[in-house]
Scaffold this active site. Structure first.
Site, PDB file in Angstrom:
ATOM      1  N   CYS A   1      38.921 -12.551   2.360  1.00  0.00           N
ATOM      2  CA  CYS A   1      39.294 -13.876   2.868  1.00  0.00           C
ATOM      3  C   CYS A   1      40.745 -14.211   2.518  1.00  0.00           C
ATOM      4  CB  CYS A   1      38.370 -14.905   2.225  1.00  0.00           C
ATOM      5  SG  CYS A   1      38.404 -16.491   3.073  1.00  0.00           S
TER       6      CYS A   1
ATOM      7  N   ASP B   1      29.408 -19.329  -3.791  1.00  0.00           N
ATOM      8  CA  ASP B   1      30.726 -19.280  -4.421  1.00  0.00           C
ATOM      9  C   ASP B   1      30.672 -20.070  -5.728  1.00  0.00           C
ATOM     10  OD1 ASP B   1      33.445 -18.813  -4.733  1.00  0.00           O
ATOM     11  OD2 ASP B   1      34.066 -19.997  -2.990  1.00  0.00           O
TER      12      ASP B   1
HETATM   13  O1  LIG Z   1      40.850 -19.150  -0.219  1.00  0.00           O
HETATM   14  C1  LIG Z   1      41.126 -20.352  -0.262  1.00  0.00           C
HETATM   15  O2  LIG Z   1      42.242 -20.773  -0.581  1.00  0.00           O
HETATM   16  C2  LIG Z   1      40.067 -21.350   0.083  1.00  0.00           C
HETATM   17  C3  LIG Z   1      40.419 -22.700   0.105  1.00  0.00           C
HETATM   18  C4  LIG Z   1      39.454 -23.649   0.410  1.00  0.00           C
HETATM   19  C5  LIG Z   1      38.175 -23.282   0.694  1.00  0.00           C
HETATM   20  C6  LIG Z   1      37.813 -21.937   0.665  1.00  0.00           C
HETATM   21  C7  LIG Z   1      38.742 -20.965   0.356  1.00  0.00           C
HETATM   22  N1  LIG Z   1      38.387 -19.632   0.279  1.00  0.00           N
HETATM   23  C8  LIG Z   1      37.058 -19.264   0.589  1.00  0.00           C
HETATM   24  C9  LIG Z   1      36.590 -17.893   0.403  1.00  0.00           C
HETATM   25  O3  LIG Z   1      35.755 -17.437   1.186  1.00  0.00           O
HETATM   26  C10 LIG Z   1      36.959 -17.115  -0.838  1.00  0.00           C
HETATM   27  O4  LIG Z   1      36.944 -15.760  -0.531  1.00  0.00           O
HETATM   28  C11 LIG Z   1      35.927 -17.406  -1.912  1.00  0.00           C
HETATM   29  O5  LIG Z   1      36.078 -18.743  -2.296  1.00  0.00           O
HETATM   30  C12 LIG Z   1      36.110 -16.491  -3.141  1.00  0.00           C
HETATM   31  O6  LIG Z   1      37.391 -16.640  -3.668  1.00  0.00           O
HETATM   32  P1  LIG Z   1      37.847 -15.813  -4.949  1.00  0.00           P
HETATM   33  O7  LIG Z   1      37.072 -16.287  -6.125  1.00  0.00           O
HETATM   34  O8  LIG Z   1      39.302 -16.108  -5.056  1.00  0.00           O
HETATM   35  O9  LIG Z   1      37.598 -14.356  -4.655  1.00  0.00           O
END
Ligand SMILES: O=C(O)c1ccccc1NCC(=O)[C@H](O)[C@H](O)COP(=O)(O)O
Length: 206
Positions: free
Chosen positions: A8, A127
């Protein structure tokens, strides 16, 4: 069954093409201006257009206005919507597009009830809850909160890295892993070596 991988938060065509070449199943594009990974509709259209067939494009929104979602659907090749805010099920199903509902996990989150509430979702993305950050925080959560009773594909997110991907698959047996921060060189900039390691570790664990 092979565990799918969604990465993502792409902001550059080159990074998305690199992920596609490495075998990613889906890429996520964030339409949420407060995020450092936010993309414009024009950026998203360029990324989406550059991708080969069979790599899914997931458009991510946080309590967005329906007009924005419809504009994205009109201008960008999108395979699936991801709702990452407090959207009730009835607001997720009005677009005639498959959708994923993201849940920020807390000690009292009832995943079994949520699977019923969002029964027509293509998956439930679990998440981490991080106060003040809607997603992409790089934080994990207690995987014991995830029930074994599953009526929807479970997509595990939150603090995943190449180092813990294998352990996550063994512990949770998810349909897919979703990662953002764990494969980045900087916010919105993906690291080719980390993406390769993440996909390799996922494939080795399944
Ligand atoms: O990625 C972002 O900045 C974000 C902002 C607001 C809502 C969702 C967002 N990302 C969503 C995703 O699907 C991420 O991959 C997920 O939250 C996992 O993130 P991480 O812990 O950084 O791998």
């Amino acid at each position: 069954m092979r565990t799918r991988v969604k990465i993502c938060g792409f902001t550059h065509v080159e990074d998305a093409l690199c992920a596609a070449n490495l075998g990613v199943d889906a890429i996520g594009l964030v339409f949420y201006p407060p995020s450092p990974r936010n993309v414009s509709i024009e950026q998203a259209a360029s990324i989406s257009r550059a991708l080969p067939a069979f790599v899914n494009v997931v458009a991510l929104f946080v309590d967005a206005a329906p007009a924005l979602i419809r504009e994205v659907l009109n201008k960008v090749r999108v395979d699936c919507l991801q709702f990452h805010g407090d959207e009730p099920a009835e607001d997720c199903r009005i677009y005639d597009k498959s959708y994923i509902k993201a849940i920020r996990m807390q000690a009292d989150t009832d995943v079994v009830a949520l699977q019923q509430q969002y029964h027509d979702a293509a998956g439930l993305l679990l998440d981490a809850y991080h106060p003040g950050v809607q997603g992409g925080s790089g934080s994990g959560f207690d995987w014991d909160l995830i029930p074994t009773t599953r009526s929807l594909p479970i997509i595990l997110a939150g603090g995943l890295t190449p180092e813990n991907a294998g352990e996550a698959i063994k512990a949770v047996k998810p349909y897919a892993l979703d990662v953002s921060s764990g494969v980045e060189a900087g916010k919105g900039i993906k690291d080719a070596a980390k993406m390769a390691a993440f996909i390799r570790k996922t494939n080795q664990a399944t």
